[in-house]
Design an enzyme around this catalytic site. Structure first.
Site: not given
Ligand code: ACM
Length: 503
Positions: A178, A232, A296
């Site tokens: 991440d 991410h 995201e």
């Molecule tokens: C998420 O909550 N980033 C999948």
């Protein structure tokens, strides 16, 4: 005739008849096994040895019979049948995996002290006689653990795997990368863990991960790896800035929480990087499914990048926002070529190429939209499966993801394939999983406190349907003694975690 009380098993078996009498183990109790039952024999002995000290030898006249019989119908990959009589125990399954779940039932039929790690003196190791036929409703019953935000050593992962297996959960989804960390070593890109493994903890070795995969397999649990892309990825960009949209910029591994603007570039070198990383991931993780994140992903950088705009033109896309679908398709096709199934979070149910199995994490109805488009679906809506939210509004709860409470009843009562869905859409649902994000979870104790008992509820619903809240509460009252014997905290951790980190 006096009604016999049913043993309190979690998850609840699909069919259970309590019978009179008890079966008692002693030093001479032996196991008889058919070919294919060896993993279950080994698991049973491993699980019972610490507390009971019972030798449980294998012998041709053993009174505990573990049998794989491919001719048994109706039990599928994971179901089993169990008959406990006063003189003998017969555990049968069509597949070795079914026996592994049956072993967990045998364990739960014994007194809760059998789950203790240390020898228990002067106990009588006996179980009530029962007849059980047990087949799960869903084939995907999982838990995602975020080891990127806060690293957890492999000893924790093994213990967590044991806890999943106790509840017949069969997927451990590891969120390995991440913005805040990269935990999986990649030989071709050593700086991923040298740079990305530093904040919040550390990194695994390949050997540790391979051993974890084998350990989990011996308990009926598949480890599904997740490598985040194209968003991410700040930890990867801190290690290799040329993979970003502004190669000249040196970024740090992110020390804040939230959604970060920096995402992967879309030049050829980036796709080569992703393929190389995924090849190494597939060498370590035999899981049919490989998770590639996908959620995201802000497109601000792509809008500003000449290289990204060139890619848009080359591919004839509508604009930079369409690069997300292009990126995911390239990666999904690569995984399919390698014989794997691509898996990703979905934000709408409509944002991923057809080959993907999707994990709707926002609204459950996104799962319906995805199923309608023909995707396979693993349900993970945050309102009922995100365990980083507090489990109650009581004042003693440790700080968690702000916003709401996800209580036990909500987890228990959320059907992965809701009753109002058409049967064709419901049939696309592989199952469900809980999410343990760890931004606010710096210790093992805290992680286990958040996971349990809510994972028990998810397991009960995914395995047996979850329509008897009073019955579940009653069983959980008794099941708590098992969690206590295992040392799973039933109270909030004493160590209060820090809030958001600042740079
Ligand atoms: C998420 O909550 N980033 C999948």
């Amino acid at each position: 005739m006096r009604m016999l009380r049913s043993p309190a098993l979690v998850p609840r078996p699909s069919q259970l008849t309590a019978l009179p009498g008890r079966f008692t183990f002693d030093d001479r109790t032996a196991i008889r096994a058919t070919p294919g039952a060896e993993p279950a024999v080994s698991l049973l002995r491993t699980l019972l040895a610490p507390a009971t000290g019972l030798p449980l030898p294998v012998a041709a006249d053993g009174r505990i019979v573990l049998a794989v019989d491919p001719g048994l119908s109706g039990l599928g990959e994971e179901g089993y049948g169990l008959t406990v009589g006063p003189d003998a125990v017969l555990l049968r399954a069509a597949r070795p995996g079914g026996l592994l779940h049956g072993v967990q039932t045998l364990r739960q039929l014994l007194p809760p002290a059998v789950l203790s790690a240390a020898p228990v003196r002067d106990a009588e190791w006996s179980m009530p006689c029962v007849q059980i036929t047990d087949v799960p409703r869903f084939g995907w019953r999982g838990a995602m653990l975020d080891v990127a935000r806060h690293f957890r050593p492999v000893s924790f992962l093994r213990r967590f795997t044991d806890l999943l297996a106790l509840h017949k959960l069969n997927v451990l989804h590891l969120h390995l990368t991440d913005d805040q960390g990269w935990r999986m070593p990649v030989a071709a890109y050593p700086k991923l863990t040298e740079v990305g493994g530093v904040p919040h903890g550390g990194a695994y070795t390949r050997r540790e991960l391979a051993e974890l995969v084998a350990y989990a397999a011996g308990r009926g649990v598949t480890v599904v790896p997740e490598i985040e892309m194209p968003g991410h990825v700040r930890a990867a960009l801190a290690a290799y800035p040329h993979l970003g949209n502004r190669p000249e910029r040196q970024l740090d591994v992110w020390r804040r929480w939230g959604v970060c603007d920096t995402v992967l570039g879309v030049h050829d070198e980036v796709l080569d990087f992703c393929r190389t990383v995924l090849d190494e991931v597939m060498e370590t993780f035999p899981s049919p499914y490989v998770h590639v994140g996908g959620e995201e992903c802000p497109t601000t950088e792509w809008q500003r990048s000449p290289a990204a705009r060139a890619r848009v033109a080359e591919q004839g896309l509508d604009g930079p926002q369409a690069l997300h679908g292009w990126f995911m398709r390239s990666i999904g096709d690569f995984l399919v070529e390698r014989g794997r199934r691509p898996l990703a979070w979905t934000e709408t149910g409509r944002d991923l190429p057809d080959a993907f199995t999707v994990v709707p994490w926002r609204d459950a109805e996104h799962g319906l939209a995805a199923a309608g488009r023909g995707h396979q679906v693993v349900m993970a809506p945050y309102r009922s499966t995100y365990l980083d939210y507090p489990q109650s509004a009581r004042p003693g709860e440790p700080p968690g993801q702000p916003g709401q409470v996800v209580d036990l009843r909500t987890v228990y009562g959320t059907d992965p394939a809701p009753a109002h869905w058409q049967p064709a859409a419901a049939a696309q649902v592989l199952g469900t999983q809980a999410q343990l994000w760890t931004e606010y979870v710096p210790t093992a104790e805290h992680a286990e406190y958040l996971a349990f008992p809510r994972l028990c509820a998810l397991a009960d619903t995914a395995w047996s349907g979850g329509r008897d809240w009073p019955g579940f509460q009653h069983r959980m009252h008794l099941h708590r003694a098992r969690l206590d014997a295992l040392g799973v905290p039933g109270r909030p951790p004493t160590h209060q975690p820090p809030g958001e980190e600042t740079p």
